[in-house]
Design an enzyme around this catalytic site. Sequence first.
Site, PDB file in Angstrom:
ATOM      1  N   ARG A 149     -16.960 -12.757 -32.816  1.00 44.34           N
ATOM      2  CA  ARG A 149     -17.849 -13.428 -32.059  1.00 44.34           C
ATOM      3  C   ARG A 149     -17.917 -14.951 -32.699  1.00 44.34           C
ATOM      4  O   ARG A 149     -17.367 -15.402 -33.707  1.00 44.34           O
ATOM      5  CB  ARG A 149     -19.378 -13.086 -32.233  1.00 44.34           C
ATOM      6  CG  ARG A 149     -19.322 -11.441 -31.894  1.00 44.34           C
ATOM      7  CD  ARG A 149     -20.846 -11.126 -32.145  1.00 44.34           C
ATOM      8  NE  ARG A 149     -21.114  -9.595 -31.759  1.00 44.34           N
ATOM      9  CZ  ARG A 149     -20.734  -8.706 -32.395  1.00 44.34           C
ATOM     10  NH1 ARG A 149     -20.254  -8.538 -33.690  1.00 44.34           N
ATOM     11  NH2 ARG A 149     -21.049  -7.323 -32.084  1.00 44.34           N
ATOM     12  N   LYS A 173     -23.102  -8.825 -36.591  1.00 51.96           N
ATOM     13  CA  LYS A 173     -24.588  -8.861 -36.250  1.00 51.96           C
ATOM     14  C   LYS A 173     -25.442  -7.677 -37.005  1.00 51.96           C
ATOM     15  O   LYS A 173     -24.798  -6.685 -37.285  1.00 51.96           O
ATOM     16  CB  LYS A 173     -24.783  -8.396 -34.612  1.00 51.96           C
ATOM     17  CG  LYS A 173     -24.368  -9.613 -33.800  1.00 51.96           C
ATOM     18  CD  LYS A 173     -24.211  -9.125 -32.369  1.00 51.96           C
ATOM     19  CE  LYS A 173     -25.449  -8.903 -31.665  1.00 51.96           C
ATOM     20  NZ  LYS A 173     -25.443  -8.712 -30.352  1.00 51.96           N
ATOM     21  N   HIS A 246     -16.754 -16.362 -25.921  1.00 48.25           N
ATOM     22  CA  HIS A 246     -17.006 -14.867 -25.618  1.00 48.25           C
ATOM     23  C   HIS A 246     -15.718 -14.285 -24.702  1.00 48.25           C
ATOM     24  O   HIS A 246     -15.582 -13.281 -24.607  1.00 48.25           O
ATOM     25  CB  HIS A 246     -18.311 -14.839 -24.852  1.00 48.25           C
ATOM     26  CG  HIS A 246     -18.961 -13.332 -25.530  1.00 48.25           C
ATOM     27  ND1 HIS A 246     -19.307 -12.964 -26.828  1.00 48.25           N
ATOM     28  CD2 HIS A 246     -19.238 -12.260 -25.022  1.00 48.25           C
ATOM     29  CE1 HIS A 246     -19.747 -12.219 -27.042  1.00 48.25           C
ATOM     30  NE2 HIS A 246     -19.622 -11.537 -26.044  1.00 48.25           N
ATOM     31  N   ARG A 249     -13.114 -13.344 -26.573  1.00 51.34           N
ATOM     32  CA  ARG A 249     -13.534 -12.053 -26.968  1.00 51.34           C
ATOM     33  C   ARG A 249     -13.232 -11.028 -25.706  1.00 51.34           C
ATOM     34  O   ARG A 249     -12.665  -9.803 -26.390  1.00 51.34           O
ATOM     35  CB  ARG A 249     -14.942 -11.920 -27.497  1.00 51.34           C
ATOM     36  CG  ARG A 249     -15.583 -10.667 -28.288  1.00 51.34           C
ATOM     37  CD  ARG A 249     -16.755 -10.902 -28.763  1.00 51.34           C
ATOM     38  NE  ARG A 249     -17.508  -9.886 -28.990  1.00 51.34           N
ATOM     39  CZ  ARG A 249     -17.397  -8.900 -30.220  1.00 51.34           C
ATOM     40  NH1 ARG A 249     -16.420  -9.268 -30.945  1.00 51.34           N
ATOM     41  NH2 ARG A 249     -18.204  -7.847 -30.257  1.00 51.34           N
ATOM     42  N   HIS A 272     -18.652  -3.420 -32.250  1.00 52.63           N
ATOM     43  CA  HIS A 272     -19.667  -2.839 -31.398  1.00 52.63           C
ATOM     44  C   HIS A 272     -20.397  -1.483 -32.365  1.00 52.63           C
ATOM     45  O   HIS A 272     -19.457  -0.562 -32.683  1.00 52.63           O
ATOM     46  CB  HIS A 272     -19.021  -2.144 -30.277  1.00 52.63           C
ATOM     47  CG  HIS A 272     -18.819  -3.541 -29.339  1.00 52.63           C
ATOM     48  ND1 HIS A 272     -18.087  -3.295 -28.088  1.00 52.63           N
ATOM     49  CD2 HIS A 272     -19.452  -4.553 -29.343  1.00 52.63           C
ATOM     50  CE1 HIS A 272     -17.865  -4.394 -27.374  1.00 52.63           C
ATOM     51  NE2 HIS A 272     -18.793  -5.300 -28.355  1.00 52.63           N
ATOM     52  N   TYR A 281     -14.921  -2.709 -20.909  1.00 50.70           N
ATOM     53  CA  TYR A 281     -13.487  -3.190 -20.682  1.00 50.70           C
ATOM     54  C   TYR A 281     -12.649  -2.066 -20.011  1.00 50.70           C
ATOM     55  O   TYR A 281     -11.399  -2.535 -19.597  1.00 50.70           O
ATOM     56  CB  TYR A 281     -12.944  -3.572 -22.149  1.00 50.70           C
ATOM     57  CG  TYR A 281     -13.837  -4.778 -22.824  1.00 50.70           C
ATOM     58  CD1 TYR A 281     -13.806  -5.814 -22.431  1.00 50.70           C
ATOM     59  CD2 TYR A 281     -14.632  -4.403 -23.753  1.00 50.70           C
ATOM     60  CE1 TYR A 281     -14.454  -6.964 -22.882  1.00 50.70           C
ATOM     61  CE2 TYR A 281     -15.467  -5.238 -24.317  1.00 50.70           C
ATOM     62  CZ  TYR A 281     -15.354  -6.696 -23.956  1.00 50.70           C
ATOM     63  OH  TYR A 281     -16.220  -7.643 -24.364  1.00 50.70           O
TER      64      TYR A 281
END
Length: 301
Positions: A149, A173, A246, A249, A272, A281
Amino acid sequence: MLDFNKLCREFVEYLQIEKNASPYTIKYYQEDLDIFFAFLSREGVSDLNQLDPKMIRVFLTELYDKQLSRRTVSRKISSIRSFYKFLEREAIVQSNPISHVSIPKTDKPIPTFLYMEELEKLFEVNDMTDPLGQRNQALIETLYGTGIRVSECQGLRLSDIDFTIGTMFIRGKGKKERYVPFGRFAEIALETYINEGRIELLEKAKSNTDHVFLNARGKPLTTRGIRVVLEKMVEKAAVTVHVHPHKLRHTFATHMLNEGADLRTVQELLGHENLSSTQIYTHVTKDYMRKVYMNSHPRAK
């Protein structure tokens, strides 16, 4: 009288310290709560324990009357639900009236990605004799080569990069940490920049820093600064598509899956928490495969 501002400040502190939420996440939480507090004031609510599911449905109706998308409404309800969980934890309320309110299902947009032809143009625009050119090359090779990120890239430290085994230590995160590998192109770009351009940039600053990516004044590059760098690279390369961190990414994940990587591995690389976040995806790769088929098979059309 209920002090909404005080509660909001305490909630924001909780998000910053315990949840390690990004500035963007906190900004949206605050905006959502401002709208919610304005609703409570209009309804004459002076005690958060007064709120019930019926009143929440009235709030939902107001949001829909404003022609907001399902995605926006869903986010606002999610923000308020998190706020009430915080209030429960702090024993400010006895129950969470939003816990049983269903969030409207949202249509997940299929992420866009770059084709290799578009990427190659970006890889070729930087002047590798210039410190900023070296930095920019290292930046795009890192973003595309690892799929991290923009906030993770901005926070990258020299000590996080292990060139001996080709991995980076990433602080993600929610204080989640992971190691991600990087390839030969990123390695060359990073070594060139760190050993040459970064040293020159650092000389312009009066203080030292362990941040990998620096601005023209030798200070740590901000997330906004990274976006501006990419915008200038796109302009210089005369690429017609919009490119943001992004999107690189998205491109990383899509290209990995197109080349045969399994979903679980890509999930780990992206950081994730849930596989469902990565599964989007697969829609991209199916769309890509269909395009290839339609353009390549003699009897496809």
